[in-house]
Design an enzyme around this catalytic site. Sequence first.
Site, PDB file in Angstrom:
ATOM      1  N   GLU A  23       0.812  -1.220   0.000  1.00  0.00           N
ATOM      2  CA  GLU A  23       0.000   0.000   0.000  1.00  0.00           C
ATOM      3  C   GLU A  23       0.846   1.272   0.000  1.00  0.00           C
ATOM      4  O   GLU A  23       0.826   2.054   0.963  1.00  0.00           O
ATOM      5  CB  GLU A  23      -0.952   0.007   1.198  1.00  0.00           C
ATOM      6  CG  GLU A  23      -2.007  -1.061   1.115  1.00  0.00           C
ATOM      7  CD  GLU A  23      -3.032  -0.981   2.244  1.00  0.00           C
ATOM      8  OE1 GLU A  23      -2.750  -0.316   3.250  1.00  0.00           O
ATOM      9  OE2 GLU A  23      -4.099  -1.584   2.107  1.00  0.00           O
ATOM     10  N   GLU A  83      -6.467  -7.938  -0.658  1.00  0.00           N
ATOM     11  CA  GLU A  83      -6.810  -7.920   0.777  1.00  0.00           C
ATOM     12  C   GLU A  83      -8.269  -7.535   0.948  1.00  0.00           C
ATOM     13  O   GLU A  83      -8.745  -6.585   0.320  1.00  0.00           O
ATOM     14  CB  GLU A  83      -6.011  -6.857   1.535  1.00  0.00           C
ATOM     15  CG  GLU A  83      -4.590  -7.190   1.845  1.00  0.00           C
ATOM     16  CD  GLU A  83      -3.946  -6.085   2.695  1.00  0.00           C
ATOM     17  OE1 GLU A  83      -4.667  -5.394   3.441  1.00  0.00           O
ATOM     18  OE2 GLU A  83      -2.731  -5.914   2.586  1.00  0.00           O
TER      19      GLU A  83
END
Length: 656
Positions: A144, A298
């Site tokens: 991320e 995710e």
Amino acid sequence: MALWYGGDYNPEQWPEPVWLEDVALMREAGVNLVSLGVFAWSRLEPAEGRYEFGWLDRVMDLLADGGVGVALATPTASPPPWFSLAHPDALPVTADGVRLTHGSRDTYCASAPAYRQAALRVAGELAQRYRDHPALRLWHVHNEYGTWCHCAHTATAFREWLRRRYGGLDELNDAWTTSFWSQYYSDWAQIQPPLATQYLSNPAQQLDFRRFTSDELLAAYCEQRDLLRTATPGTPVTTNFVLGGWVPVEHWSWSSEVDIVAIDHYPDRAGVAAAEQTAFAADLARGWAGGQPWLLLEQAPNLIYSAGRMLAKEPGQMTRHSLAHIARGSRGAMFFQWRQPVGGAERFHSAMLPHAGADSRIFRESAVLGRLLGELDDPGLVTEPVDIGARTAIVWDDQSWWALQSSGLPTAALRYLEPIQAVHRVLWRAGVPVDFVAPGAELGEYALVLVPSLYLVSDQVAASLTSYVDEGGQLVVWYFSGIADEAGRVRLGGYPGALRELLGVRVEEFLPLAEGEAAPLSTGEHGRDWSERLAVTTAQVVVSYATGLPAITRNHYSRGSAWYVSTWLDDLALARLLAEIAAVAGVAQEQAPPAGVEVVHRRVGSTGWSFVLNHSDAERAVAVRGVDAVDGSEITGLRAVPAGGYAIVRDEQPEL
Ligand code: GAL
């Protein structure tokens, strides 16, 4: 090729005997891919240049023997303590000038040479060691990307980036309107990252700093990617995108640098609203992927953070969300995380294997889902371009989002994400499939194009929207779009400068509404947040304010038409308006799905896949045709789907 199924796996948090149990339970749950080593840098390189790969070798071997593939992460999102002590200049500095310290994650400056070198070294070691490992399926670079820094290294890199963008200081001064408040720069060295200021700061500087940060992080990603590609040319490389107003990542440019677009998605609403958020994220990911398969890397099986409280997912929800992602193009369903940890900041974040152990509702649901995905055995779901029949597109622009976070806007009620989500949500409820496209994208395949909140519009984007309408398209533009150029300078002569002629309107004044104030409309509905003193030039008035001023207009322009919406409508009013426009564009569905039900028809080669997901709390019946992928029954009419349940129907002779 199977759909990928699994989660983040952190064996470094557990003693070795647990690994054996992990692999056995992964097999039981149908797991075929895990993200490994995402935050393991301090265990892989406990001291500078001293690598300890023994434990990872054993884990990789165990996984390979168990038939579980690996998305091997480079651990560069969290440098180890020794690194931060040795290189304090690589710790990030906030806009307030505070240098952060080690103790959480993502604590690095992407412009610090020491960080970049250390990151490349550890990635290179991993690449060399595991390049031929049979478990390796995918490289998961970093985690991320989205970290900010305002330090001296960043300032140097920012100035270089600005030189490349503008060439000369005159151009920069012009773009940043630095004559305002005595900000004129006479030397590059005077330019800083946007640090804390006494009062409102320069919005163009803020915007360019976001662009710079996106490019700087992307350069850090590409360095690692290139190294990994060289070591393993056949293994795809990606990183997981996260969506949020704080994220300095321009997704269109990043998407062209990853081998497969991957996203993380954590809805922060419950029930049907969470399903609407899920569909939005999945459609956006497919847009970034240019219509190719992408990957949900995710999601949470149960508890997730939401505004300081954790939000629970009800039984069945993780299954429906996984299927929603797959229906809209994900080539699998991955979770954060496999096993719930005993400690650390995320010890109560949910996992496929919760604290309660395998004798738990969540693990059982994980295993049922794993088996189900194993049975969806059409390789085209993973390899073919994703066709869900969308003839409607929404324009997505991270840069307008950033610009709409700048200081000095007419009202705090001007937002980016919420209007786009509202438009998507209303179409989701009406069963209208939607793609997301970049500003300036080729729009010829769409019958309807929606443009909420496109504050920054370049001449080139204005020209592309104009030619779309010229060739017969239906375009809908919402207020505060086309107001400024790429630098955020207001376009003169009446709003919305860049699109005035196309829309056939001219706005002389903004009339932002007070909080709670409603602007009555001729339809009996109300506008909120925003209104304008709008005059039509060539457009026709579709809806007026009670004051008699135009509120919603339509301009017949060449072969198409351009609609303009000058206020914020609630979902019901928006649905009514979009239904009318969708009918004109020919994209309206004959029948909307029942409330709370999501139906995605996806064509894969010559097969039609229908995913029916009942997010409501009552049984619902939906008309589908084909063979039920779970029980093999033939369905020719209505298929009843229980509350919270789903049906997946495969049709070998779909109607064209
Ligand atoms: C993601 C992140 C994971 C974990 C998760 C919790 O954003 O990549 O490492 O923190 O959130 O929801």
